[in-house]
Design a protein around this motif. Structure first.
Motif, PDB file in Angstrom:
ATOM      1  N   ARG A   1     117.854 -31.149  55.131  1.00  0.00           N
ATOM      2  CA  ARG A   1     118.439 -32.503  55.135  1.00  0.00           C
ATOM      3  C   ARG A   1     119.954 -32.466  55.268  1.00  0.00           C
ATOM      4  NH1 ARG A   1     114.876 -33.320  50.910  1.00  0.00           N
ATOM      5  NH2 ARG A   1     116.553 -33.320  49.349  1.00  0.00           N
ATOM      6  N   HIS A   2     120.558 -31.350  54.912  1.00  0.00           N
ATOM      7  CA  HIS A   2     122.009 -31.225  54.974  1.00  0.00           C
ATOM      8  C   HIS A   2     122.471 -30.369  56.154  1.00  0.00           C
ATOM      9  CE1 HIS A   2     121.277 -32.770  50.964  1.00  0.00           C
ATOM     10  NE2 HIS A   2     122.412 -33.409  51.178  1.00  0.00           N
ATOM     11  N   GLY A   3     121.641 -30.310  57.192  1.00  0.00           N
ATOM     12  CA  GLY A   3     122.050 -29.696  58.449  1.00  0.00           C
ATOM     13  C   GLY A   3     121.760 -28.224  58.621  1.00  0.00           C
ATOM     14  N   TYR A   4     121.087 -27.613  57.664  1.00  0.00           N
ATOM     15  CA  TYR A   4     120.759 -26.195  57.779  1.00  0.00           C
ATOM     16  C   TYR A   4     119.500 -26.043  58.623  1.00  0.00           C
ATOM     17  CZ  TYR A   4     124.330 -25.036  54.399  1.00  0.00           C
ATOM     18  OH  TYR A   4     125.545 -24.866  53.782  1.00  0.00           O
ATOM     19  N   GLU A   5     119.516 -25.055  59.498  1.00  0.00           N
ATOM     20  CA  GLU A   5     118.376 -24.814  60.382  1.00  0.00           C
ATOM     21  C   GLU A   5     117.646 -23.550  59.958  1.00  0.00           C
ATOM     22  OE1 GLU A   5     119.702 -24.799  64.427  1.00  0.00           O
ATOM     23  OE2 GLU A   5     120.575 -26.805  64.254  1.00  0.00           O
ATOM     24  N   HIS A   6     116.341 -23.650  59.938  1.00  0.00           N
ATOM     25  CA  HIS A   6     115.486 -22.523  59.563  1.00  0.00           C
ATOM     26  C   HIS A   6     115.593 -21.432  60.621  1.00  0.00           C
ATOM     27  CE1 HIS A   6     111.548 -20.441  59.288  1.00  0.00           C
ATOM     28  NE2 HIS A   6     111.885 -20.461  58.009  1.00  0.00           N
ATOM     29  N   MET A   7     115.853 -20.207  60.198  1.00  0.00           N
ATOM     30  CA  MET A   7     115.964 -19.069  61.114  1.00  0.00           C
ATOM     31  C   MET A   7     114.769 -18.139  61.010  1.00  0.00           C
ATOM     32  SD  MET A   7     119.950 -17.892  60.659  1.00  0.00           S
ATOM     33  CE  MET A   7     119.480 -16.874  59.275  1.00  0.00           C
ATOM     34  N   ALA A   8     114.287 -17.938  59.792  1.00  0.00           N
ATOM     35  CA  ALA A   8     113.221 -16.955  59.600  1.00  0.00           C
ATOM     36  C   ALA A   8     112.543 -17.179  58.261  1.00  0.00           C
ATOM     37  CB  ALA A   8     113.790 -15.540  59.647  1.00  0.00           C
ATOM     38  N   THR A   9     111.327 -16.663  58.177  1.00  0.00           N
ATOM     39  CA  THR A   9     110.564 -16.673  56.930  1.00  0.00           C
ATOM     40  C   THR A   9     110.057 -15.261  56.685  1.00  0.00           C
ATOM     41  OG1 THR A   9     109.890 -18.972  57.142  1.00  0.00           O
ATOM     42  CG2 THR A   9     108.491 -17.562  55.795  1.00  0.00           C
ATOM     43  N   LEU A  10     110.168 -14.819  55.464  1.00  0.00           N
ATOM     44  CA  LEU A  10     109.589 -13.548  55.057  1.00  0.00           C
ATOM     45  C   LEU A  10     108.451 -13.888  54.105  1.00  0.00           C
ATOM     46  CD1 LEU A  10     109.556 -10.491  55.042  1.00  0.00           C
ATOM     47  CD2 LEU A  10     111.319 -10.537  53.273  1.00  0.00           C
ATOM     48  N   ASN A  11     107.239 -13.749  54.605  1.00  0.00           N
ATOM     49  CA  ASN A  11     106.063 -14.084  53.809  1.00  0.00           C
ATOM     50  C   ASN A  11     105.825 -13.042  52.722  1.00  0.00           C
ATOM     51  OD1 ASN A  11     105.239 -16.517  55.117  1.00  0.00           O
ATOM     52  ND2 ASN A  11     104.647 -15.260  56.866  1.00  0.00           N
ATOM     53  N   ASN A  12     105.151 -13.487  51.676  1.00  0.00           N
ATOM     54  CA  ASN A  12     104.792 -12.635  50.543  1.00  0.00           C
ATOM     55  C   ASN A  12     106.022 -12.071  49.832  1.00  0.00           C
ATOM     56  OD1 ASN A  12     102.586 -11.918  48.998  1.00  0.00           O
ATOM     57  ND2 ASN A  12     102.537  -9.854  49.835  1.00  0.00           N
ATOM     58  N   ARG A  13     107.099 -12.868  49.795  1.00  0.00           N
ATOM     59  CA  ARG A  13     108.321 -12.511  49.075  1.00  0.00           C
ATOM     60  C   ARG A  13     108.795 -13.703  48.293  1.00  0.00           C
ATOM     61  NH1 ARG A  13     113.919 -12.799  49.073  1.00  0.00           N
ATOM     62  NH2 ARG A  13     114.784 -11.016  48.012  1.00  0.00           N
ATOM     63  N   PRO A  14     108.672 -13.766  46.989  1.00  0.00           N
ATOM     64  CA  PRO A  14     107.931 -12.803  46.185  1.00  0.00           C
ATOM     65  C   PRO A  14     106.428 -12.929  46.432  1.00  0.00           C
ATOM     66  CG  PRO A  14     108.640 -14.623  44.812  1.00  0.00           C
ATOM     67  CD  PRO A  14     109.212 -14.859  46.181  1.00  0.00           C
ATOM     68  N   LYS A  15     105.695 -12.000  45.877  1.00  0.00           N
ATOM     69  CA  LYS A  15     104.262 -11.910  46.109  1.00  0.00           C
ATOM     70  C   LYS A  15     103.589 -13.277  45.966  1.00  0.00           C
ATOM     71  CE  LYS A  15     100.389  -8.969  45.061  1.00  0.00           C
ATOM     72  NZ  LYS A  15      99.951  -7.772  44.366  1.00  0.00           N
ATOM     73  N   GLY A  16     102.859 -13.653  47.019  1.00  0.00           N
ATOM     74  CA  GLY A  16     102.140 -14.917  47.017  1.00  0.00           C
ATOM     75  C   GLY A  16     102.965 -16.109  47.467  1.00  0.00           C
ATOM     76  N   HIS A  17     104.225 -15.892  47.813  1.00  0.00           N
ATOM     77  CA  HIS A  17     105.131 -16.971  48.192  1.00  0.00           C
ATOM     78  C   HIS A  17     105.867 -16.581  49.478  1.00  0.00           C
ATOM     79  CE1 HIS A  17     104.422 -19.050  44.406  1.00  0.00           C
ATOM     80  NE2 HIS A  17     104.445 -17.846  43.849  1.00  0.00           N
ATOM     81  N   ALA A  18     106.934 -17.282  49.804  1.00  0.00           N
ATOM     82  CA  ALA A  18     107.719 -16.966  50.999  1.00  0.00           C
ATOM     83  C   ALA A  18     109.189 -17.232  50.740  1.00  0.00           C
ATOM     84  CB  ALA A  18     107.254 -17.804  52.180  1.00  0.00           C
ATOM     85  N   SER A  19     110.043 -16.431  51.370  1.00  0.00           N
ATOM     86  CA  SER A  19     111.482 -16.652  51.364  1.00  0.00           C
ATOM     87  C   SER A  19     111.867 -17.192  52.734  1.00  0.00           C
ATOM     88  CB  SER A  19     112.243 -15.359  51.095  1.00  0.00           C
ATOM     89  OG  SER A  19     112.092 -14.981  49.746  1.00  0.00           O
ATOM     90  N   HIS A  20     112.743 -18.202  52.738  1.00  0.00           N
ATOM     91  CA  HIS A  20     113.182 -18.825  53.977  1.00  0.00           C
ATOM     92  C   HIS A  20     114.681 -18.607  54.131  1.00  0.00           C
ATOM     93  CE1 HIS A  20     109.297 -20.796  54.166  1.00  0.00           C
ATOM     94  NE2 HIS A  20     109.469 -21.148  52.901  1.00  0.00           N
ATOM     95  N   TYR A  21     115.113 -18.355  55.358  1.00  0.00           N
ATOM     96  CA  TYR A  21     116.510 -18.089  55.667  1.00  0.00           C
ATOM     97  C   TYR A  21     116.991 -19.193  56.596  1.00  0.00           C
ATOM     98  CZ  TYR A  21     115.062 -13.803  53.571  1.00  0.00           C
ATOM     99  OH  TYR A  21     114.546 -12.897  52.683  1.00  0.00           O
ATOM    100  N   LEU A  22     118.092 -19.838  56.194  1.00  0.00           N
ATOM    101  CA  LEU A  22     118.607 -20.972  56.943  1.00  0.00           C
ATOM    102  C   LEU A  22     120.107 -20.775  57.203  1.00  0.00           C
ATOM    103  CD1 LEU A  22     116.572 -22.175  54.456  1.00  0.00           C
ATOM    104  CD2 LEU A  22     116.765 -24.126  55.960  1.00  0.00           C
TER     105      LEU A  22
END
Length: 143
Positions: free
Chosen positions: A116-137
Motif C-alpha cells: 500500500r505504501h509503494g513497495y513492490e514484491h520482488m521474491a518469496t522464499l517459501n518455508n521460511r520460517p518452516k510452514g510460512h514464507a518470507s517476502h522481499y519488497l
C-alpha cells in the motif's frame, strides 16, 4: 587445507573475511560507499508520556534504506501511525543519499502494508520460517 564451521570465530579470523570482501568490493567498484558510512537509525512513535508505541529499526547503506523491522503496539494499529513511521524513515533515507528501499517481511506480518505504501514484491522464499514464507519488497525513493 581444511574446512571449519564455528559460531565464535576469533576476531582476527572474522576480520580477515570482512577486510577481504571490502578490498574485493573496492577493487571492483572503486567509488563504493565505505562500510563505515553505514547509518543505523530508529524512528519511534511515542505517547505523550514517552512510552514507545511502535517504531522502525533501519539502516542506510549502499544508497539503500533497509527496513530491518517495523512494529506497532496493538492499540496503535490502524491509526495511520505506521504510514507516518515509514514516511519519516524514507525522508531520513533520502537525506542520506538513499535511492532505494528494501524490506523483508513474513506472510503473517506486513506485506500488504508495504505494498500500500509503494513497495513492490520482488521474491518469496517459501518455508521460511518452516510452514510460512518470507517476502522481499523494494521501492524507488526517487521520482
Amino acid at each position: 587445507m581444511y574446512i571449519e564451521t564455528v559460531s565464535d570465530p576469533s576476531k582476527k579470523d572474522a576480520d580477515v573475511l570482512s577486510q577481504g570482501i571490502i578490498r574485493f568490493n573496492n577493487e571492483t567498484v572503486p567509488d563504493l560507499e565505505p562500510p563505515d558510512s553505514e547509518k543505523k537509525f530508529f524512528v519511534f512513535a511515542k505517547s505523550e508520556t514517552g512510552k514507545v508505541l511502535g517504531g522502525i529499526r533501519a539502516t542506510c547503506f549502499w544508497n539503500t534504506l533497509h527496513i530491518e523491522l517495523l512494529w506497532l503496539s496493538e492499540e496503535s494499529r490502524g491509526l495511520g501511525i505506521g504510514k507516518k513511521l515509514i514516511e519519516d524513515a524514507e525522508r531520513y533515507a533520502l537525506q542520506n543519499q538513499c535511492e532505494n528501499a528494501f524490506v523483508e517481511t513474513t506472510g503473517w506480518q506486513a506485506k500488504p502494508f508495504y505494498e500500500r505504501h509503494g513497495y513492490e514484491h520482488m521474491a518469496t522464499l517459501n518455508n521460511r520460517p518452516k510452514g510460512h514464507a518470507s517476502h522481499y519488497l523494494s521501492k524507488s525513493l526517487v521520482p
